[in-house]
Write an enzyme that holds these catalytic residues in place. Sequence first.
Site, PDB file in Angstrom:
ATOM      1  N   ASP A   3      23.764 -34.251 -29.144  1.00  0.00           N
ATOM      2  CA  ASP A   3      22.565 -33.886 -28.494  1.00  0.00           C
ATOM      3  C   ASP A   3      21.653 -35.240 -28.326  1.00  0.00           C
ATOM      4  O   ASP A   3      21.122 -35.218 -27.288  1.00  0.00           O
ATOM      5  CB  ASP A   3      21.538 -32.771 -29.561  1.00  0.00           C
ATOM      6  CG  ASP A   3      21.221 -33.361 -30.766  1.00  0.00           C
ATOM      7  OD1 ASP A   3      22.153 -33.814 -31.543  1.00  0.00           O
ATOM      8  OD2 ASP A   3      20.014 -33.457 -31.076  1.00  0.00           O
ATOM      9  N   MET A  19      23.136 -38.155 -27.831  1.00  0.00           N
ATOM     10  CA  MET A  19      24.059 -39.025 -26.649  1.00  0.00           C
ATOM     11  C   MET A  19      23.563 -38.196 -25.406  1.00  0.00           C
ATOM     12  O   MET A  19      23.828 -39.105 -24.364  1.00  0.00           O
ATOM     13  CB  MET A  19      25.313 -38.743 -26.949  1.00  0.00           C
ATOM     14  CG  MET A  19      25.704 -39.868 -28.357  1.00  0.00           C
ATOM     15  SD  MET A  19      27.366 -39.927 -28.486  1.00  0.00           S
ATOM     16  CE  MET A  19      27.844 -38.306 -29.165  1.00  0.00           C
ATOM     17  N   CYS A  20      23.210 -36.903 -25.094  1.00  0.00           N
ATOM     18  CA  CYS A  20      23.083 -36.642 -23.853  1.00  0.00           C
ATOM     19  C   CYS A  20      21.541 -36.306 -23.657  1.00  0.00           C
ATOM     20  O   CYS A  20      20.863 -36.055 -24.657  1.00  0.00           O
ATOM     21  CB  CYS A  20      23.736 -35.234 -23.846  1.00  0.00           C
ATOM     22  SG  CYS A  20      25.491 -35.251 -24.164  1.00  0.00           S
ATOM     23  N   THR A  21      21.194 -36.364 -22.310  1.00  0.00           N
ATOM     24  CA  THR A  21      19.439 -36.123 -22.122  1.00  0.00           C
ATOM     25  C   THR A  21      19.413 -34.722 -22.157  1.00  0.00           C
ATOM     26  O   THR A  21      19.586 -33.945 -21.186  1.00  0.00           O
ATOM     27  CB  THR A  21      19.451 -36.841 -20.719  1.00  0.00           C
ATOM     28  OG1 THR A  21      19.760 -37.964 -20.909  1.00  0.00           O
ATOM     29  CG2 THR A  21      17.855 -36.816 -20.611  1.00  0.00           C
ATOM     30  N   VAL A  22      18.786 -34.228 -23.471  1.00  0.00           N
ATOM     31  CA  VAL A  22      18.525 -32.843 -23.341  1.00  0.00           C
ATOM     32  C   VAL A  22      17.278 -32.522 -22.702  1.00  0.00           C
ATOM     33  O   VAL A  22      16.043 -32.788 -23.411  1.00  0.00           O
ATOM     34  CB  VAL A  22      18.747 -32.174 -24.858  1.00  0.00           C
ATOM     35  CG1 VAL A  22      18.380 -30.906 -24.986  1.00  0.00           C
ATOM     36  CG2 VAL A  22      20.014 -32.705 -25.448  1.00  0.00           C
TER      37      VAL A  22
END
Length: 698
Positions: free
Chosen positions: A539, A541-544
């Site tokens: 979560d 590493m990704c743009t949430v």
Amino acid sequence: MAALQFSPFTSQVSPQLWHQLSKLKIDVLKLSQDSIDLKATYGAGRTIVDRESGKDIGMGCMLSASGDGFLKDRFAPAANVAIASGAVINYNTIEEFKDSNKKALFSQTADQIWASFDTDEPQISRFLLITFADLKKYKFFYWFAFPAFVPADAWTVKESGGLASAESVFGTEKLEKIADVLPAHPSAFLLKECENGTFETAPLSKYAAFFKEVPEDVRTIGFLDPSSDPQSPGWPLLNILAYLFHLTPTHKSHRVLAWRDSVVPAAGSPASAWKSRFATVVASPNSVPGVRPSAVGWERNAQGKLAPRMADLGSSMDPLQLAEQACALNLKLMRWRILPELQLETVADTKCLLLGAGTLGCYVARTLMAWGVKKISLLDSSRVSFSNPVRQPLFEFEDCLDGGKPKAECAAARLKKIYPGVDANGYSMSIPMPGHPIPKEAVAQAKKDVELLEKLIDEHDVVFLLMDSRESRWLPSIIAASKNKIVMNAALGFDTFVVMRHGPRATSFPASHTGIRLGCYYCNDIVAPKDSLTDRTLDQMCTVTRPGLASIASSTCVELLVSMLQHPQGLHAPAPPVTTNAAAASTTADVGANEDGSGGGGEGTSILGLVPHQIRGYLGQFRNLLVTGQQFERCTGCSEKVIQAYEKEGFPMLLQAFNEESYLERLTGLDKLYEESEAALANADWGEQGGNSDEDDF
């Protein structure tokens, strides 16, 4: 005597006229339907020889209009053509064009011609052009009127055979002499033969003086005849005869030379090589002097009907040119409809470098193109993945195959596909970052990457920081601050965003400056940027973030840039006044603005409205908050100590910042700030404030 027939004008319109009318409509006329001047030309009647029959075929009676006719300083017609003056009325809607009072407009133009007969410059060939320009489909509806006065009884010709060959009347030698003395633009002229066998010409208005001692039966009226019909002179002769009758009502007949030889036939050519015609034209004895005759002259369309014509440029124009004009249309409409002061050229000429070609980068690029920005460069180190196309509008499913295309190059290629007129380029590169040590074997490549980044920032006016980590923004912030470039920053949370403009370098302000010096992205930090990328969970590493947030933040970032570009101080534009209470914070966007939302001219406003320092958006509350942050003298991103160290030492200083975690803190004095803070805490008086010492103070 046979009644004289006249060849009416047929318009010949250059596509350039419609292009120029489009510019005038958007940049000058706007919603005005006032008439504007237009110059047109016509030449001598032309014929061509039919290859099969060997007969001469007439090319009509043409009046040519082009875009240069709108431009007085650029209108320079060739020699041996006549100049006609006219007026153009462009209507805002097709309904207004159709419902216009054409009878009244025609009568008004005819009245202007008649009134000119009492001046030294009679307007023999004045015309009217009404138009409607459909600038979305590039269709132009138009109708020419060439008012010509017709007497109650027709003009007649004395010659039994109608118009005679001019050569049979004057002879070759005299025609050659006449050709030598013609005016450069011989629309109409007086002609007389001198005693020594030469010829002289003069304007029509000099009739009395020029022909003072010349017998009526040898006075000659010449005009450039646009007709190619052997027996029908061109339309201008009607008004020439009307003028002569108005000027000299006692003279009932005139010798007329219809000049059609723009090129004098070569010696030895057959008699038929001379095209000019001659006739003695006689007025009806019933003609009444001093009374304006009726006029006719609306042009017939290709079907021979009295109806408008239509020019469809959409099917013939270069698609790239169509796209360029269409893209500029909305912006230009914005300027003349709402904001006349809007400097579109300033925006279009701004060269933008986007660091990051992900969700933010894609949306920023699209919004920049919508504002007319022509130069867009993107830099990214990633490849397109399968999760990207639904969130990043410059990528498609095919871009994800075979490991994915490089994001920056793929995004630049897609921009060109959307609009070929954009100068878009992509660069695949990783930006070296503080807290990310560079191995010895990678130092040479890192140096090349830094040099490329320096070159790109130097070549652009604005740097957008659109990356997904804090530390990746440090190096471009330092380089851009050193070069005093505009820096725009955007970052996303789950349902929040921050958009800001970095303040200019402290040394760029005049010594007299006393206002707030706006800070950069790092001015609120009391630690140097460190590695935030290692050991992250999925979560992290990704743009949430909520899907709509990126487009909102990106558009806000571009709009903030454009608003700043419209400000007289540009990069040095101050922030608007800061509100002092929570109630006002929600309405900060109205500070210094007019009722229509445009800038009111107060501090921190441009013609587009406010030019804030930071915009913090809260999608959960659908609210924006404007924040102003001051430069921090120990900032690791924009302080003079950091910038001067970079300018003095160059890459070795940067390498030290990448490899040594505490270097920037030592350089800026943040380490001393820690020590001072710790000492202050240690020396703080935590004594009891009364009560039982055994009781818990908390």
